[in-house]
Design a protein around this motif. Structure first.
Motif, PDB file in Angstrom:
ATOM      1  N   PRO A   9      46.960  41.710  36.587  1.00 17.49           N
ATOM      2  CA  PRO A   9      46.803  43.159  36.445  1.00 17.49           C
ATOM      3  C   PRO A   9      47.119  43.615  35.017  1.00 17.49           C
ATOM      4  N   GLY A  10      46.327  44.569  34.542  1.00 20.07           N
ATOM      5  CA  GLY A  10      46.487  45.061  33.177  1.00 20.07           C
ATOM      6  C   GLY A  10      45.462  44.482  32.221  1.00 20.07           C
ATOM      7  N   CYS A  11      44.520  43.698  32.741  1.00 19.99           N
ATOM      8  CA  CYS A  11      43.465  43.125  31.896  1.00 19.99           C
ATOM      9  C   CYS A  11      42.674  44.231  31.210  1.00 19.99           C
ATOM     10  N   ARG A  12      42.055  43.874  30.090  1.00 13.11           N
ATOM     11  CA  ARG A  12      41.240  44.839  29.360  1.00 13.11           C
ATOM     12  C   ARG A  12      39.840  44.984  29.929  1.00 13.11           C
ATOM     13  N   GLY A  13      39.462  44.166  30.881  1.00 10.09           N
ATOM     14  CA  GLY A  13      38.120  44.248  31.445  1.00 10.09           C
ATOM     15  C   GLY A  13      38.055  43.543  32.772  1.00 10.09           C
ATOM     16  N   THR A  14      36.883  43.517  33.354  1.00  6.45           N
ATOM     17  CA  THR A  14      36.674  42.885  34.639  1.00  6.45           C
ATOM     18  C   THR A  14      36.462  41.387  34.487  1.00  6.45           C
ATOM     19  N   ILE A  15      35.670  41.018  33.500  1.00  8.57           N
ATOM     20  CA  ILE A  15      35.411  39.615  33.193  1.00  8.57           C
ATOM     21  C   ILE A  15      35.627  39.433  31.693  1.00  8.57           C
ATOM     22  N   ASP A  16      36.417  38.453  31.333  1.00  8.55           N
ATOM     23  CA  ASP A  16      36.679  38.134  29.931  1.00  8.55           C
ATOM     24  C   ASP A  16      35.909  36.862  29.615  1.00  8.55           C
ATOM     25  N   LEU A  17      34.836  36.990  28.840  1.00  8.21           N
ATOM     26  CA  LEU A  17      33.969  35.847  28.536  1.00  8.21           C
ATOM     27  C   LEU A  17      34.464  35.070  27.327  1.00  8.21           C
ATOM     28  N   SER A  18      34.108  33.789  27.290  1.00 10.86           N
ATOM     29  CA  SER A  18      34.317  33.009  26.071  1.00 10.86           C
ATOM     30  C   SER A  18      33.419  33.600  24.982  1.00 10.86           C
ATOM     31  N   GLN A  19      33.734  33.323  23.746  1.00  9.85           N
ATOM     32  CA  GLN A  19      32.937  33.836  22.631  1.00  9.85           C
ATOM     33  C   GLN A  19      31.499  33.339  22.704  1.00  9.85           C
ATOM     34  N   ASP A  20      31.308  32.072  23.070  1.00 10.34           N
ATOM     35  CA  ASP A  20      29.954  31.515  23.159  1.00 10.34           C
ATOM     36  C   ASP A  20      29.130  32.218  24.226  1.00 10.34           C
TER      37      ASP A  20
END
Length: 122
Positions: A93-104
């Motif tokens: 909880p407290g994430c900046r988004g729903t899904i955090d993707l790799s840079q690639d």
């Protein structure tokens, strides 16, 4: 297409959600991931928040497509492409988004300068 999940016994529909790219590191935590420990799962990976199931999303694949900018002053950030990612870690909880993707993975769907975009995923 819409994605359904259960929250407190109610079905909810999520058509567009925010997606966040962490520029300083890949989305797995320093140390073992919540899903796979120290196993290498490649670069088309992501971290799930509670909004899509949290730890229960481990190992799921999602097709993610950018649908627009979260900053109305920055047009045309989406590439028009989609990417399939595997959930390899949990974002508490407290994430900046729903899904955090790799840079690639993020670079396939949007300009890396965007940092955060609206998405659809299935």
């Amino acid at each position: 297409m819409e994605f359904f999940f259960s929250s407190r016994g109610k079905a909810q529909t999520l058509a567009e959600l925010d997606i966040v790219m962490n520029r300083s590191r890949e989305p797995t935590c320093a140390g073992a991931s919540a899903c796979y420990g120290y196993q290498d799962k490649g670069v088309m990976i992501a971290v799930a928040s509670d909004a899509i199931g949290g730890k229960a999303a481990c190992g799921r694949n999602y097709k993610v497509t950018c649908t627009g900018s979260t900053n109305q002053g920055v047009p045309r950030l989406c590439t028009g492409k989609s990417v399939v990612v595997t959930i390899v870690d949990y974002c508490p909880p407290g994430c900046r988004g729903t899904i955090d993707l790799s840079q690639d993975a993020f670079a396939i769907i949007a300009d890396h300068n965007a940092g955060k975009v609206n998405i659809e995923y299935t």
